[in-house]
Design a protein around this motif. Structure first.
Motif, PDB file in Angstrom:
ATOM      1  N   ASN A 115     124.147  70.499 123.612  1.00 45.06           N
ATOM      2  CA  ASN A 115     124.437  69.624 124.758  1.00 45.06           C
ATOM      3  C   ASN A 115     125.927  69.411 124.994  1.00 45.06           C
ATOM      4  O   ASN A 115     126.315  68.735 125.946  1.00 45.06           O
ATOM      5  N   MET A 116     126.792  69.974 124.141  1.00 43.54           N
ATOM      6  CA  MET A 116     128.207  69.597 124.227  1.00 43.54           C
ATOM      7  C   MET A 116     128.916  70.204 125.440  1.00 43.54           C
ATOM      8  O   MET A 116     129.826  69.583 126.003  1.00 43.54           O
ATOM      9  N   HIS A 117     128.521  71.382 125.880  1.00 43.01           N
ATOM     10  CA  HIS A 117     129.161  71.950 127.063  1.00 43.01           C
ATOM     11  C   HIS A 117     128.759  71.154 128.303  1.00 43.01           C
ATOM     12  O   HIS A 117     129.608  70.809 129.143  1.00 43.01           O
ATOM     13  N   LEU A 131     114.434  66.275 128.780  1.00 39.20           N
ATOM     14  CA  LEU A 131     114.628  67.639 129.272  1.00 39.20           C
ATOM     15  C   LEU A 131     115.129  68.527 128.143  1.00 39.20           C
ATOM     16  O   LEU A 131     116.151  68.236 127.519  1.00 39.20           O
ATOM     17  N   GLY A 132     114.419  69.607 127.897  1.00 35.79           N
ATOM     18  CA  GLY A 132     114.825  70.587 126.900  1.00 35.79           C
ATOM     19  C   GLY A 132     115.396  71.819 127.574  1.00 35.79           C
ATOM     20  O   GLY A 132     114.673  72.539 128.265  1.00 35.79           O
ATOM     21  N   VAL A 133     116.699  72.055 127.368  1.00 37.37           N
ATOM     22  CA  VAL A 133     117.364  73.193 128.022  1.00 37.37           C
ATOM     23  C   VAL A 133     117.997  74.072 126.940  1.00 37.37           C
ATOM     24  O   VAL A 133     118.956  73.659 126.287  1.00 37.37           O
ATOM     25  N   PRO A 134     117.484  75.285 126.700  1.00 34.67           N
ATOM     26  CA  PRO A 134     118.080  76.150 125.670  1.00 34.67           C
ATOM     27  C   PRO A 134     119.570  76.360 125.929  1.00 34.67           C
ATOM     28  O   PRO A 134     119.996  76.619 127.057  1.00 34.67           O
ATOM     29  N   PHE A 135     120.372  76.253 124.863  1.00 30.63           N
ATOM     30  CA  PHE A 135     121.807  76.251 125.131  1.00 30.63           C
ATOM     31  C   PHE A 135     122.372  77.633 125.420  1.00 30.63           C
ATOM     32  O   PHE A 135     123.480  77.739 125.969  1.00 30.63           O
ATOM     33  N   VAL A 153     121.325  64.159 123.577  1.00 32.49           N
ATOM     34  CA  VAL A 153     121.376  64.513 122.161  1.00 32.49           C
ATOM     35  C   VAL A 153     121.226  66.021 122.054  1.00 32.49           C
ATOM     36  O   VAL A 153     120.806  66.687 123.003  1.00 32.49           O
ATOM     37  N   THR A 154     121.550  66.555 120.897  1.00 34.43           N
ATOM     38  CA  THR A 154     121.395  67.985 120.698  1.00 34.43           C
ATOM     39  C   THR A 154     119.955  68.291 120.296  1.00 34.43           C
ATOM     40  O   THR A 154     119.116  67.393 120.146  1.00 34.43           O
TER      41      THR A 154
END
Length: 561
Positions: free
Chosen positions: A35-37, A160-164, A77-78
């Protein structure tokens, strides 16, 4: 830094824009690979980021922010261990009906193995929250919009789950964002009551002798407070609130305060005499009626847009009026004749004003405070315009009894019964009300669960005063263990020097051996920058009425230390 235009855009850039399109101006965050980007880009758009020290605290802060603003709380969160830390916060938000959107990230889809990979969906849905995987980049902005719409309509968290690895892809989709969710919400008027239903409800009221009008958060949100007060006066009735709505009638001399396990002595006496309780915008939870024991002789008429007969396994209501809280009560006012005062006497008014919430005698050690005296001192001293936050645990009963404090300056969220949330609630309120000091009332056991957030408070310059009742133990547990004749050693930890710990985080720390210090310390806190912690040593011999009723065999306890 400005976000790059189409040629250099990444998926995370458009996701950040999609959140800002929803009016998100505050996000509670703990960054990691997944999630950091996105979080960094969101901050660069001008969104205020509160970077916490534990993922749980991000979501709990967002809960308080949502309650205070009336909007959608946002946290991030990550993936993997970042998300698993939310398993206490999410059910609390679900049960409190708080709309949240949590950007959680997911493990990379393109990796053959990833050490933080976990099937996140079942964990989230087990809490009652919704989980959506965002795996098709061109549709992601619409999925974000739909998540906000769902959170608003269903009043629960959406994760929401978004693959990084997908987040890092170049953006090749459309540049135009979808219309924000606020423009799609149905524009509906408050639900008026059916006239026939009003007639039946009015007949129920006219057949009752002693009426209590009890308001919940539905009444607060509908602006039904004045109508409830008028109905109670017209019926020669009294007023009460659920715990989350406490303070709604703080300026009415015939308000009994909280109806439920936290009821005062005079409230329990009057509710026991009632033969009708009109529940306006209440969920009718077990705690609200003290498991049905609070008004054992009374019928219950529920005024709500979604009335129920059975709640949490018990028959909760006998009659119903389906309507918006304010409109339903106003319709009843027109149909119920005025009664001369018989219950609302000067004598009862004076008893409500002067009788202590709990008068049970306890022997207090010389170097400890009675928690009831602590609350009385705070009630008489703290400015009326400060924001107050009540945490959970044994001490929360005492802090709930500050009768002059209005509901819009007092926050309590206790639906999941978890301690340790107080400091996060305070951070959420401070973010929502940056123009006012925030006072958190907490216990030592609760504060120590997430004491690391003192660093967050200092770093972000949040104006928070933390008042801690320090009994050197988990208060509820020691009293229950003693009542059962068991050793309390597993719940006793000694009086941690919380003032010194606070100073170690760069926060002002004071130990209050004399309650007369409060006005001076309060003025110092008001005039100086930053946060403060007041460590108040209290007696572990004072047992709340909640524990005493559950354990009638409990007598003046003697420590087994």
């Amino acid at each position: 830094m400005s976000i790059p235009q189409h040629g250099g855009l990444r998926v995370y850039d458009m996701l950040a824009r999609a959140f800002r399109q929803e009016g998100v101006d505050t996000c509670f965050a703990l960054l990691g690979d997944a999630n950091m980007h996105w979080g960094t880009r969101l901050a660069e758009t001008g969104c205020r980021m509160i970077y916490v020290r534990h993922e749980h605290c991000a979501v709990v802060s967002a809960m308080a922010y949502a309650r205070k603003t009336g909007g959608v709380g946002v946290a991030t969160v990550t993936c993997g261990p970042g998300l698993t830390q939310l398993m206490t916060a999410l059910p609390a938000a679900v049960r409190a009906s708080l709309p949240l959107v949590v950007f959680a990230g997911e493990a990379p889809l393109g990796a053959g193995w990833y050490n933080q990979a976990i099937d996140q969906g079942p964990l989230v849905t087990a809490t009652g929250a919704a989980y959506h995987t965002l795996h098709h980049p061109p549709r992601m902005p619409v999925a974000v919009r739909d998540a906000f719409l769902q959170a608003r309509q269903e009043r629960r968290p959406i994760v929401l789950g978004v693959p990084f690895d997908l987040q890092a892809l170049p953006w090749t989709g459309p540049m135009d964002l979808p219309a924000p969710s606020g423009t799609l919400l149905p524009a509906v008027a408050p639900m008026a009551a059916n006239p026939d239903d009003v007639t039946r409800a009015a007949d129920v009221i006219q057949g009752a002798g002693r009426v209590v009008v009890m308001a919940g958060m539905g009444a607060v949100e509908a602006g039904a407070g004045p109508a409830c007060k008028a109905l109670a006066e017209q019926c020669d009735g009294l007023l009460a609130t659920t715990l989350p709505a406490r303070g709604l009638f703080c300026d009415d001399p015939f308000s009994l305060g909280v109806a439920g396990g936290f009821s005062s002595e005079i409230a329990r006496e009057c509710l026991a005499d009632a033969d009708l309780v009109i529940a306006v915008g209440c969920s009718l939870a077990r705690h609200n009626s003290d498991n049905g024991n609070l008004w054992s002789k009374a019928r219950l008429l529920q005024v709500d847009v979604s009335p129920v007969s059975v709640s949490q396994g018990r028959i909760a209501a006998d009659a119903h009026l389906r309507a918006d809280a304010r409109l339903g009560v106003e319709a009843l006012i027109e149909r119920v004749p005025h009664r001369p005062p018989k219950w609302r006497t000067v004598h009862l008014r004076d008893r409500i004003a002067t009788q202590p919430p709990d008068s049970h005698p306890f022997e207090i050690e010389p170097d400890r405070h009675d928690p009831r005296a602590v609350v009385a001192a705070l009630e008489s001293s703290l400015p009326m315009d400060w924001e107050l936050v009540n945490s959970s645990g044994h001490c929360s009963f005492f802090f709930a009894h500050m009768p002059s404090r209005p509901n819009d300056r007092f926050l309590t969220i206790r639906e999941f019964g978890a301690i340790g949330n107080g400091i996060s609630f305070a951070m959420g309120v401070a973010a929502a009300r940056p123009d006012r000091p925030v006072v958190l009332f907490d216990g030592d056991g609760s504060l120590l669960m997430h004491v690391q957030e003192l660093e967050t408070i200092r770093r972000h310059g949040l104006k928070i005063l933390i008042v801690v009742m320090n009994d050197g133990a988990y208060g509820s547990e020691i009293h229950k263990l003693r009542a059962e004749g068991l050793s309390d050693s597993g719940a006793v930890f000694g009086h941690t020097d919380l003032a010194s710990i606070s100073r170690g985080f760069g926060v002002v720390g004071e130990t209050l051996h004399d309650l007369a210090q409060i006005p001076r310390l309060q003025e110092t806190f008001r005039t100086e920058e930053g946060a403060a912690v007041w460590d108040i040593p209290v007696s572990d011999r004072v047992v709340s009425p909640v524990i005493r009723r559950a354990h009638p065999q409990l007598v003046q306890p003697k420590s087994t230390r």
